[in-house]
Motif scaffolding. Structure first.
Motif, short mmCIF file in Angstrom:
data_model
loop_
_atom_site.label_atom_id
_atom_site.label_comp_id
_atom_site.label_asym_id
_atom_site.label_seq_id
_atom_site.Cartn_x
_atom_site.Cartn_y
_atom_site.Cartn_z
N ARG A 39 -4.05 1.46 4.54
CA ARG A 39 -3.28 2.68 4.78
C ARG A 39 -3.95 3.58 5.82
N GLN A 42 -3.01 2.19 9.09
CA GLN A 42 -1.60 2.48 9.35
C GLN A 42 -1.41 3.93 9.78
N THR A 46 0.31 4.85 13.31
CA THR A 46 1.59 5.56 13.32
C THR A 46 1.44 6.96 13.93
N SER A 176 0.79 -1.46 12.94
CA SER A 176 0.86 -0.82 11.63
C SER A 176 1.60 -1.70 10.63
N ASP A 177 2.69 -2.32 11.08
CA ASP A 177 3.48 -3.17 10.19
C ASP A 177 2.71 -4.41 9.76
N ARG A 180 0.28 -3.37 7.08
CA ARG A 180 0.98 -3.12 5.82
C ARG A 180 1.29 -4.43 5.08
#
Length: 498
Positions: A39, A42, A46, A176-177, A180
C-alpha cells in the motif's frame, strides 16, 4: 510434543489446536504485512499520477479558457460562428489523454480542415460555396498553406507531447495496479508452515522473547516471495522508462511549452489566413473555378475584427520541473522494491535478530543459524533449507503482472521516441498481453522507427483505474503476430503448470 506437525517435537507449551491457531495467525499477519508494505508503494505511485494529471489537465484548461476569453473580442463572428470547432478540438485532446482510442494526428487534421472550411465561407460571404467546392478547396489547401506552418508544426509537437504525457500518467497507474494484485497473492501451504515455524514456534518452546535469526528469516521470506522477486527485472525497466519519459516531458517534448500554447498557435494560424486571404482565395478560385455569387449579400463577415488576439501563455515550467524531480526521486527509491522486500519485512515487521546474533531462534532452538542465504527469485530456491518451493510451477498471477510490466515499459519506450501505441479502456482488470525484450531507456527507441508513427497504431488492453479514467497498454518492439504467438504459448504453459 509428539503431536506437533509444524514445530520441532520435544517439550512444548502448545497443543495441536494452539499450533493450528498459530499457523492461521502467522499466515494472516504475514499477508497483512505484504498488503501494508504494498500500500505504501501504491500511495507513492498514485500520488505521482495525481500530481501530474492535475498539472496536465490544468494546462489544457488554461489554454482553452484563454482562447474563449480572447477570441470573441478579436475575431467576432469568425469565432462565435465556429465556437464548436474549438470546443471539439479540446474535447478530442482530453479524450486522447484519458485513453480513448483516437488517432491524434487525424483529429488535428480534422480540426484544421473544419476550421478552414468555415473561415473560408465566412471570409467570402458574397459567394455561394457548396460542399463540393469546399472539398476542392481543401485539396488545394495543402499546397497554399493557408494557416502557414502552424498546423504541421503543432501536429508534430503536440502529438509527441500528448503521447509522452498519457503514457507517463498511465505508467504510474499500471505500476500501482501490479503492486496491488501481487500483494494479494495468498501464501502457499508450505509457506504457511515455514512462516509459522519462524514466528510462533519459539512460543511453543517457551522462548517468546527470542527473535528469529536474520538469515533464517531471509531464507523463509525469500522462499515465500520467490515469484515476487522475479518481478524485479521488468519492474526496474518500468521505473527507468518512466524516468526517461519524465526527462522528455520536461525537455524535448516539453508539455508546458506545447500544451500551454495551443491557443496561441491557433490565433497565429488564423492571423496567417486573414493576412493572406486575397492571395489564397485567388489561388483557390484558379484551382477550383469561380463559385456563384450569393443572393444573400455580403454583410456576414465582421470587417471590424482584423486585429491579432492578444494572447499569452503563462509558463508553469518551474512547477513541471519540480514534479519531474519529485517523481524521479520516488522512482529511484522504488527500483529495488521487490528484491529488498524480504530484508525489509525481516527487519521492520518480523523484527529478526542481527546477523551476528548466536542467541536467536534458528528454527529448532536458540543458537546461531548456519545455512547460507538463498539468492533472489524462483530459480534460486531449489535448495532452500526452510521452504519447499516447486520451481517448475511459477505463480500465474505474478507471471501475468510481469507481462503487464513488459507491455507498459514498451509503450513508454515508444513514447520516448514519439511513436504511438494506442490503448483501449476495456475492463477494470488487466487483460492485455505483450512481448519483447525489456529495455530501460533509449535502446527501445534505437530498435524502432526514428520518426513519429503516422500509421494506425497497435491496440492492446490495459486496466481502468477507478477515479482516474485513464487506461493504456503497449506492445514491445515485436510485431503483433509475435504477441499472439507468445499469448498462445503463455496459455499452453499455464495448462502444463497446472
Amino acid at each position: 510434543g509428539e503431536h506437533l506437525r509444524i514445530c520441532p517435537q520435544g517439550y512444548t507449551c502448545c497443543t495441536s489446536e494452539m499450533e493450528e491457531n498459530f499457523a492461521n495467525k502467522s499466515r494472516s499477519e504475514f499477508e497483512a504485512m505484504m498488503k501494508e508494505t504494498g500500500r505504501s508503494v501504491q500511495v507513492t505511485l498514485t500520488a505521482q499520477h495525481r500530481n501530474f494529471d492535475s498539472y496536465f489537465q490544468d494546462l489544457l484548461n488554461k489554454s482553452e479558457k484563454a482562447l474563449y476569453d480572447a477570441f470573441p473580442s478579436t475575431y467576432g463572428e469568425l469565432y462565435t460562428q465556429n465556437m464548436k470547432v474549438f470546443k471539439d478540438l479540446y474535447s478530442e485532446l482530453r479524450r486522447y489523454y484519458r485513453g480513448s482510442n483516437i488517432n491524434l494526428e487525424e483529429a488535428l487534421n480534422e480540426f484544421w480542415t473544419r476550421l478552414l472550411e468555415r473561415l473560408f465561407k465566412l471570409m467570402n460571404p458574397q459567394y455561394h460555396i457548396t460542399d463540393e467546392y469546399l472539398d476542392c478547396m481543401v485539396k488545394h489547401a495543402e499546397q497554399h498553406k493557408p494557416f502557414g506552418e502552424v498546423p504541421r508544426d503543432l501536429k508534430v509537437k503536440a502529438t509527441r507531447a500528448f503521447i509522452a504525457a498519457r503514457s507517463y500518467a498511465q505508467g504510474f497507474l499500471v505500476g500501482s495496479d501490479v503492486v496491488r494484485k501481487v500483494s494479494q497473492v495468498p501464501l502457499s501451504h508450505e509457506c504457511t508452515r515455514a512462516i509459522m515455524k519462524l514466528m510462533y514456534c519459539p512460543h511453543c518452546r517457551g522462548m517468546s522473547s527470542v527473535k528469529p535469526c536474520n538469515n533464517y528469516c531471509l531464507n523463509v521470506v525469500k522462499g515465500c516471495l520467490a515469484n515476487q522477486a522475479d518481478l524485479n527485472t521488468e519492474w526496474k525497466y518500468l521505473m527507468d522508462s518512466l524516468m526517461v519519459v519524465a526527462d522528455r516531458i520536461d525537455g524535448t517534448y516539453n508539455v508546458d511549452t506545447v500544451i500551454g500554447t495551443i491557443h496561441v498557435r491557433i490565433a497565429e494560424a488564423i492571423s496567417n489566413l486573414q493576412e493572406n486571404k486575397d492571395s489564397i482565395t485567388a489561388k483557390v478560385f484558379q484551382g477550383c473555378g469561380n463559385p456563384k455569387i450569393s443572393t444573400k449579400g455580403s454583410s456576414v463577415e465582421d470587417k471590424k475584427r482584423r486585429g491579432k488576439a492578444a494572447l499569452e501563455a503563462k509558463s508553469s515550467a518551474q512547477a513541471l520541473e519540480m514534479l519531474v524531480l519529485d517523481a524521479k526521486g520516488n522512482l529511484t527509491a522504488l527500483k529495488t522494491y521487490w528484491i529488498t522486500l524480504p530484508s525489509s519485512l525481516c527487519s521492520k515487521k518480523v523484527m529478526a535478530s542481527s546477523a551476528a546474533d548466536d542467541k536467536c531462534w534458528n528454527g529448532m532452538t536458540k543458537g546461531s543459524y548456519l545455512p547460507e542465504v538463498m539468492g533472489d527469485g524462483l530459480a534460486n530456491q531449489i535448495n532452500n533449507p526452510e521452504v519447499e518451493v516447486d520451481i517448475t510451477k511459477p505463480d500465474m498471477t505474478i507471471r501475468q503482472q510481469i507481462m503487464q510490466l513488459k507491455i507498459m515499459t514498451n509503450r513508454l519506450g515508444n513514447a520516448n521516441i514519439g511513436n504511438d501505441v494506442d490503448f483501449q479502456d476495456t475492463s477494470d482488470d488487466m487483460s492485455g498481453s505483450g512481448s519483447g525484450d525489456s529495455c530501460p531507456d533509449d535502446v527501445c527507441g534505437k530498435r524502432l522507427s526514428k520518426s513519429p508513427s503516422t500509421r494506425q497504431p497497435e491496440t492492446h488492453a490495459i486496466p481502468k483505474q477507478s477515479g482516474h479514467g485513464i487506461s493504456g497498454a503497449s506492445s514491445r518492439s515485436l510485431p503483433s503476430a509475435s504477441v499472439l504467438l507468445l499469448s498462445v504459448a503463455f496459455i499452453a504453459a499455464q495448462h502444463l503448470w497446472r
